[in-house]
Motif scaffolding. Structure first.
Motif, mmCIF file in Angstrom:
data_model
loop_
_atom_site.group_PDB
_atom_site.id
_atom_site.type_symbol
_atom_site.label_atom_id
_atom_site.label_comp_id
_atom_site.label_asym_id
_atom_site.label_seq_id
_atom_site.Cartn_x
_atom_site.Cartn_y
_atom_site.Cartn_z
ATOM 1 N N ALA A 31 0.838 -1.212 0.000
ATOM 2 C CA ALA A 31 0.000 0.000 0.000
ATOM 3 C C ALA A 31 0.864 1.250 0.000
ATOM 4 N N ASP A 32 0.409 2.245 -0.719
ATOM 5 C CA ASP A 32 1.096 3.536 -0.758
ATOM 6 C C ASP A 32 0.567 4.475 0.308
ATOM 7 N N PHE A 33 -0.610 4.158 0.846
ATOM 8 C CA PHE A 33 -1.218 4.951 1.910
ATOM 9 C C PHE A 33 -2.168 4.036 2.676
ATOM 10 N N HIS A 34 -2.172 4.186 3.980
ATOM 11 C CA HIS A 34 -3.193 3.531 4.795
ATOM 12 C C HIS A 34 -3.326 4.275 6.115
ATOM 13 N N ASP A 35 -4.521 4.202 6.664
ATOM 14 C CA ASP A 35 -4.742 4.759 7.996
ATOM 15 C C ASP A 35 -5.939 4.068 8.613
ATOM 16 N N CYS A 36 -6.147 4.337 9.882
ATOM 17 C CA CYS A 36 -7.285 3.767 10.585
ATOM 18 C C CYS A 36 -7.662 4.712 11.715
ATOM 19 N N TYR A 37 -8.958 4.910 11.873
ATOM 20 C CA TYR A 37 -9.510 5.714 12.967
ATOM 21 C C TYR A 37 -10.553 4.875 13.674
ATOM 22 N N GLU A 38 -10.598 4.981 14.992
ATOM 23 C CA GLU A 38 -11.617 4.242 15.726
ATOM 24 C C GLU A 38 -12.287 5.142 16.753
ATOM 25 N N THR A 39 -13.488 4.729 17.109
ATOM 26 C CA THR A 39 -14.247 5.429 18.131
ATOM 27 C C THR A 39 -15.060 4.406 18.910
ATOM 28 N N ALA A 40 -15.313 4.715 20.161
ATOM 29 C CA ALA A 40 -16.112 3.836 21.002
ATOM 30 C C ALA A 40 -17.577 3.903 20.587
ATOM 31 N N ILE A 41 -18.244 2.754 20.646
ATOM 32 C CA ILE A 41 -19.689 2.709 20.412
ATOM 33 C C ILE A 41 -20.303 1.774 21.452
ATOM 34 N N ALA A 42 -21.550 2.034 21.749
ATOM 35 C CA ALA A 42 -22.287 1.154 22.653
ATOM 36 C C ALA A 42 -22.544 -0.171 21.939
ATOM 37 N N PRO A 43 -22.748 -1.243 22.694
ATOM 38 C CA PRO A 43 -23.095 -2.509 22.038
ATOM 39 C C PRO A 43 -24.284 -2.287 21.097
ATOM 40 N N THR A 44 -24.198 -2.867 19.911
ATOM 41 C CA THR A 44 -25.224 -2.633 18.901
ATOM 42 C C THR A 44 -25.461 -3.886 18.070
ATOM 43 N N PRO A 45 -26.700 -4.115 17.676
ATOM 44 C CA PRO A 45 -26.984 -5.231 16.773
ATOM 45 C C PRO A 45 -26.715 -4.867 15.309
ATOM 46 N N LEU A 46 -26.356 -3.610 15.050
ATOM 47 C CA LEU A 46 -26.132 -3.165 13.677
ATOM 48 C C LEU A 46 -24.948 -3.894 13.056
ATOM 49 N N SER A 47 -25.070 -4.231 11.778
ATOM 50 C CA SER A 47 -23.973 -4.844 11.029
ATOM 51 C C SER A 47 -22.953 -3.770 10.671
ATOM 52 N N ALA A 48 -21.812 -4.220 10.199
ATOM 53 C CA ALA A 48 -20.780 -3.274 9.762
ATOM 54 C C ALA A 48 -21.304 -2.391 8.629
ATOM 55 N N LEU A 49 -22.062 -2.960 7.697
ATOM 56 C CA LEU A 49 -22.617 -2.164 6.601
ATOM 57 C C LEU A 49 -23.615 -1.147 7.132
ATOM 58 N N GLU A 50 -24.448 -1.528 8.094
ATOM 59 C CA GLU A 50 -25.390 -0.574 8.690
ATOM 60 C C GLU A 50 -24.639 0.568 9.370
ATOM 61 N N LEU A 51 -23.525 0.250 10.019
ATOM 62 C CA LEU A 51 -22.710 1.308 10.630
ATOM 63 C C LEU A 51 -22.141 2.231 9.550
ATOM 64 N N TYR A 52 -21.651 1.651 8.449
ATOM 65 C CA TYR A 52 -21.136 2.468 7.350
ATOM 66 C C TYR A 52 -22.212 3.418 6.834
ATOM 67 N N LEU A 53 -23.416 2.884 6.639
ATOM 68 C CA LEU A 53 -24.506 3.720 6.132
ATOM 69 C C LEU A 53 -24.821 4.865 7.099
ATOM 70 N N LYS A 54 -24.697 4.620 8.390
ATOM 71 C CA LYS A 54 -24.910 5.690 9.374
ATOM 72 C C LYS A 54 -23.779 6.723 9.307
ATOM 73 N N VAL A 55 -22.560 6.242 9.082
ATOM 74 C CA VAL A 55 -21.419 7.161 8.971
ATOM 75 C C VAL A 55 -21.609 8.091 7.779
ATOM 76 N N VAL A 56 -21.877 7.529 6.599
ATOM 77 C CA VAL A 56 -21.985 8.384 5.410
ATOM 78 C C VAL A 56 -23.242 9.242 5.424
ATOM 79 N N ALA A 57 -24.292 8.797 6.124
ATOM 80 C CA ALA A 57 -25.508 9.612 6.228
ATOM 81 C C ALA A 57 -25.235 10.905 6.990
ATOM 82 N N GLY A 58 -24.233 10.874 7.858
ATOM 83 C CA GLY A 58 -23.886 12.062 8.631
ATOM 84 C C GLY A 58 -22.724 12.850 8.044
ATOM 85 N N THR A 59 -22.434 12.649 6.772
ATOM 86 C CA THR A 59 -21.315 13.355 6.138
ATOM 87 C C THR A 59 -21.491 14.863 6.281
#
Length: 166
Positions: free
Chosen positions: A21-49
């Motif tokens: 890879a020529d570039f990579h990074d990672c950011y994390e944040t705490a979340i409460a336990p959730t039944p949401l899938s990773a894709l559902e979380l992604y959709l919530k992230v981009v909805a708040g762009t």
């Protein structure tokens, strides 16, 4: 909400894509336990762009058109009526296509003549990690990343801050 720059989770599927890879990074944040899938979380992230991120994407699209690169649209350009459960590998979700999909991780990506980019949203115990891996194809990709990398380091944390994880 605290956003931390961290290493790509070593057990995540996206970690397998780090080699060369020529570039990579990672950011994390705490979340409460959730039944949401990773894709559902992604959709919530981009909805708040944030609006300024979409404005930057509009500017990016106008500039790169001059060198023959794709117009990707805006980060939050997703079908809000389509449930996450209806998406499959290969489906387009906003500016990316799904390349890997599990309950715990989704990897979305796009390729153009200058680079290949993949973004992972990975559910971890008590947190979510968003990783980006870029492989450039040529000098245009390397020049492009000189401008995009610094902006990316602001965009991901800002977008995560705006996400509404229930």
């Amino acid at each position: 909400m605290t956003i931390l720059a961290t290493a790509v989770p070593p057990h995540a599927e996206i970690a397998r894509r780090l080699r060369g890879a020529d570039f990579h990074d990672c950011y994390e944040t705490a979340i409460a336990p959730t039944p949401l899938s990773a894709l559902e979380l992604y959709l919530k992230v981009v909805a708040g762009t944030p609006r300024w991120v979409n404005a930057m994407m509009t500017l990016r699209n106008r500039i790169v058109r001059l060198v023959g690169l794709k117009n990707l649209g805006a980060l939050g350009d997703t079908d809000g009526a389509k449930p996450a459960s209806a998406y499959r590998v290969g489906d387009r979700v906003g500016i990316f296509s799904i390349v890997y999909l599990s309950e715990q991780e989704v990897i979305l990506g796009d390729s153009d003549k200058h680079l290949n980019v993949e973004v992972s949203v990975c559910k971890l115990p008590g947190k979510v990690a968003v990783s980006t891996v870029v492989h450039t194809h040529n000098a245009l990709g390397r020049i492009y990343m000189l401008f995009v990398a610094p902006a990316h380091r602001r965009i991901v944390p800002a977008t995560l801050r705006n996400a509404r994880f229930l």
